[in-house]
Design an enzyme around this catalytic site. Structure first.
Site, PDB file in Angstrom:
ATOM      1  N   ARG A  47      46.603  13.236  69.658  1.00  0.00           N
ATOM      2  CA  ARG A  47      46.504  14.376  68.873  1.00  0.00           C
ATOM      3  C   ARG A  47      45.956  15.707  69.499  1.00  0.00           C
ATOM      4  O   ARG A  47      46.535  16.472  69.402  1.00  0.00           O
ATOM      5  CB  ARG A  47      45.639  14.062  67.609  1.00  0.00           C
ATOM      6  CG  ARG A  47      45.492  15.424  66.753  1.00  0.00           C
ATOM      7  CD  ARG A  47      45.244  14.952  65.427  1.00  0.00           C
ATOM      8  NE  ARG A  47      44.176  14.168  65.135  1.00  0.00           N
ATOM      9  CZ  ARG A  47      42.911  14.252  65.322  1.00  0.00           C
ATOM     10  NH1 ARG A  47      42.345  15.413  65.693  1.00  0.00           N
ATOM     11  NH2 ARG A  47      41.965  13.275  65.290  1.00  0.00           N
ATOM     12  N   TYR A  98      61.540  35.087  56.285  1.00  0.00           N
ATOM     13  CA  TYR A  98      62.116  33.461  55.842  1.00  0.00           C
ATOM     14  C   TYR A  98      61.390  33.036  54.433  1.00  0.00           C
ATOM     15  O   TYR A  98      60.367  33.315  54.324  1.00  0.00           O
ATOM     16  CB  TYR A  98      61.725  32.717  56.998  1.00  0.00           C
ATOM     17  CG  TYR A  98      62.135  31.157  56.957  1.00  0.00           C
ATOM     18  CD1 TYR A  98      63.354  30.761  56.731  1.00  0.00           C
ATOM     19  CD2 TYR A  98      60.947  30.101  56.749  1.00  0.00           C
ATOM     20  CE1 TYR A  98      63.647  29.536  56.456  1.00  0.00           C
ATOM     21  CE2 TYR A  98      61.242  28.904  56.586  1.00  0.00           C
ATOM     22  CZ  TYR A  98      62.505  28.601  56.318  1.00  0.00           C
ATOM     23  OH  TYR A  98      62.839  27.011  56.271  1.00  0.00           O
ATOM     24  N   ASP A 170      58.273  36.433  64.254  1.00  0.00           N
ATOM     25  CA  ASP A 170      58.933  35.161  64.132  1.00  0.00           C
ATOM     26  C   ASP A 170      59.936  35.345  65.019  1.00  0.00           C
ATOM     27  O   ASP A 170      61.096  36.064  64.557  1.00  0.00           O
ATOM     28  CB  ASP A 170      59.153  34.733  62.485  1.00  0.00           C
ATOM     29  CG  ASP A 170      59.875  33.510  62.505  1.00  0.00           C
ATOM     30  OD1 ASP A 170      60.566  33.118  63.407  1.00  0.00           O
ATOM     31  OD2 ASP A 170      59.870  32.936  61.467  1.00  0.00           O
ATOM     32  N   LYS A 195      65.281  25.063  65.442  1.00  0.00           N
ATOM     33  CA  LYS A 195      66.792  25.823  65.299  1.00  0.00           C
ATOM     34  C   LYS A 195      67.125  25.773  66.815  1.00  0.00           C
ATOM     35  O   LYS A 195      67.475  24.833  67.251  1.00  0.00           O
ATOM     36  CB  LYS A 195      66.385  26.984  64.767  1.00  0.00           C
ATOM     37  CG  LYS A 195      65.539  27.125  63.348  1.00  0.00           C
ATOM     38  CD  LYS A 195      66.348  26.429  62.197  1.00  0.00           C
ATOM     39  CE  LYS A 195      65.282  26.267  61.086  1.00  0.00           C
ATOM     40  NZ  LYS A 195      64.868  27.164  60.548  1.00  0.00           N
TER      41      LYS A 195
HETATM   42  C1  LIG Z   1      63.569  27.463  59.668  1.00  0.00           C
HETATM   43  C2  LIG Z   1      62.883  28.623  59.722  1.00  0.00           C
HETATM   44  C3  LIG Z   1      61.317  28.423  59.640  1.00  0.00           C
HETATM   45  C4  LIG Z   1      60.561  27.122  59.117  1.00  0.00           C
HETATM   46  O1  LIG Z   1      61.023  26.105  60.333  1.00  0.00           O
HETATM   47  P1  LIG Z   1      60.565  24.802  59.814  1.00  0.00           P
HETATM   48  O2  LIG Z   1      60.863  23.687  61.026  1.00  0.00           O
HETATM   49  O3  LIG Z   1      61.795  24.376  58.674  1.00  0.00           O
HETATM   50  O4  LIG Z   1      59.358  24.524  59.217  1.00  0.00           O
HETATM   51  C5  LIG Z   1      60.647  29.686  60.073  1.00  0.00           C
HETATM   52  N1  LIG Z   1      61.097  30.975  60.314  1.00  0.00           N
HETATM   53  C6  LIG Z   1      62.516  30.855  60.533  1.00  0.00           C
HETATM   54  C7  LIG Z   1      63.037  32.179  60.846  1.00  0.00           C
HETATM   55  C8  LIG Z   1      63.228  29.872  60.285  1.00  0.00           C
HETATM   56  O5  LIG Z   1      64.550  29.992  60.256  1.00  0.00           O
END
Ligand SMILES: *Cc1c(COP(=O)(O)O)cnc(C)c1O
Length: 371
Positions: A47, A98, A170, A195
């Site tokens: 961890r 988001y 982000d 993503k």
């Molecule tokens: C998918 C996404 C998140 C969250 O990610 P997870 O892995 O689903 O928790 C945050 N910001 C954006 C822009 C996203 O597309």
């Protein structure tokens, strides 16, 4: 070195004992101490750190130009940024952040004493008026979800810093291939590596990359190791492998998305197309300044309301009806119905994630679905 080279090599080396090019996956949760009680090989407990996470973090640090701390999901990463604040401090978040991010703020963090306001970050004077004495964080998401609004990174960073607040960006949709927020002054960058960075729709992950090894970095690191929302060694291995092809995937996805956007714009069933690469996009010039290309995401609105939008999604053959983005397969999604009650997303809107199929096949599929 150039980002293509870093994507292949950063944090990786031929393995000393075996000569293996592909890194091993270290599943061990615990590591041996020396007879004098020290840990000369650097690892103690999985961890706290492990070789696969260390390799991934070194790579992500190089790609964004900062110090990376990896998490088990994008949501765990954004949560760590918010939890680095103190009760009573104020966060400014875009109205169209988001959905999961604004849900965290509204449903989890208000109860813990954070104050939150939602603003349109493309309106700089409204943003300036929303800054309070206790504002400590401006959250940016650009391009935004699902309307592809573009926020002027330099302008928002300047506003935040002159008010003594930090900026988190982000960067999930743009990726470091297209946009590097730390170069525009952001204090930290967040990704859902689920993503584009993972890129194959087969691993969940997140990361926070701070601009320097400062107190923010120390708090994020403590939230990772003591909070415990860490990615598994295999998760780290998959994301690290996905990154190797990131520059080429994102470039082709961007080219294809621009082509799809141009075709949709002239389609009689389409009322509006949201893509910052189109010269008619309201923030095209800001996007052109801060991005190298415009990404693989776009959304469009159809004539005929929610019913028509749902019927277009129902008729696609090649696109898959699914949430998420950034994978090799093109996806289509009716956002308003997945976000549910209280959504600000127009009911006639469809969001698409452009994959790596041939662009003419994608256009043909959308064209037959639009009718
Ligand atoms: C998918 C996404 C998140 C969250 O990610 P997870 O892995 O689903 O928790 C945050 N910001 C954006 C822009 C996203 O597309």
């Amino acid at each position: 070195m150039h980002i293509e080279t870093l994507a292949i090599h950063a944090g990786l080396a031929v393995e000393a004992g075996t000569g293996a090019l592909a890194p091993s996956i270290h599943l061990s949760t615990t590591f041996e101490r020396d007879s004098d009680g020290s840990y000369p090989r650097g690892f103690i407990y999985a961890r706290t750190d492990n070789p696969n996470r260390q390799s991934l973090e070194a790579c992500l640090s190089a790609l964004e130009g900062g110090q990376a701390v990896a998490f088990a999901s994008g949501s765990a990463a954004s949560m760590a940024v918010f939890q680095s604040l103190n009760p009573g401090e104020h966060v400014l978040c875009p109205q169209d952040a988001y959905y999961g991010t604004s849900k965290q703020l509204r449903e989890l963090l208000l109860r813990w004493g954070l104050e939150v306001s939602f603003v349109d970050m493309t309106d700089l004077s409204a943003l300036e008026r929303s800054i309070q004495k206790n504002t400590k964080l401006l959250w940016i998401e650009t391009p935004s979800n699902p309307l592809l609004k573009v926020v002027d990174l330099r302008a928002v960073v300047d506003l935040a810093h002159s008010a003594g607040a930090r900026v988190a960006c982000d960067n999930t949709w743009a990726t470091p291939i297209l946009q590097r927020p730390i170069e525009w002054g952001a204090d930290c960058v967040v990704h859902a590596t689920t993503k584009y960075l993972g890129g194959h729709s087969d691993v969940s992950g997140g990361v926070v990359i701070t601009a320097s090894e400062d107190d923010l970095f120390q708090r994020i690191r403590a939230l990772q190791t003591a909070g415990g929302a860490v990615p598994s060694p295999f998760d780290c291995w998959l994301v690290r492998r996905g990154i190797k092809t990131l520059p080429f995937r994102v470039r082709i996805q961007s080219e294809q998305a621009l082509r799809v956007a141009e075709v949709l714009r002239t389609h009689p069933s389409v009322a509006a197309v949201h893509y910052p690469g189109l010269s008619v996009h309201p923030s095209h010039e800001v996007a052109a300044r801060q991005m190298k290309a415009y990404g693989g995401m776009l959304s469009f609105q159809v004539h005929g309301g929610a019913e028509k939008a749902m019927s277009v999604a129902a008729k696609v053959n090649l696109f898959t009806r699914a949430t998420s983005l950034g994978g090799l397969e093109s996806l289509i999604e009716h956002r308003a119905s997945i976000e549910g009650e209280g959504t600000r997303t127009p009911p006639d809107l469809l969001r698409v994630s452009i994959g790596l199929e041939h662009v003419e096949d994608l256009i043909e599929d959308l064209d037959q679905a639009l009718g």
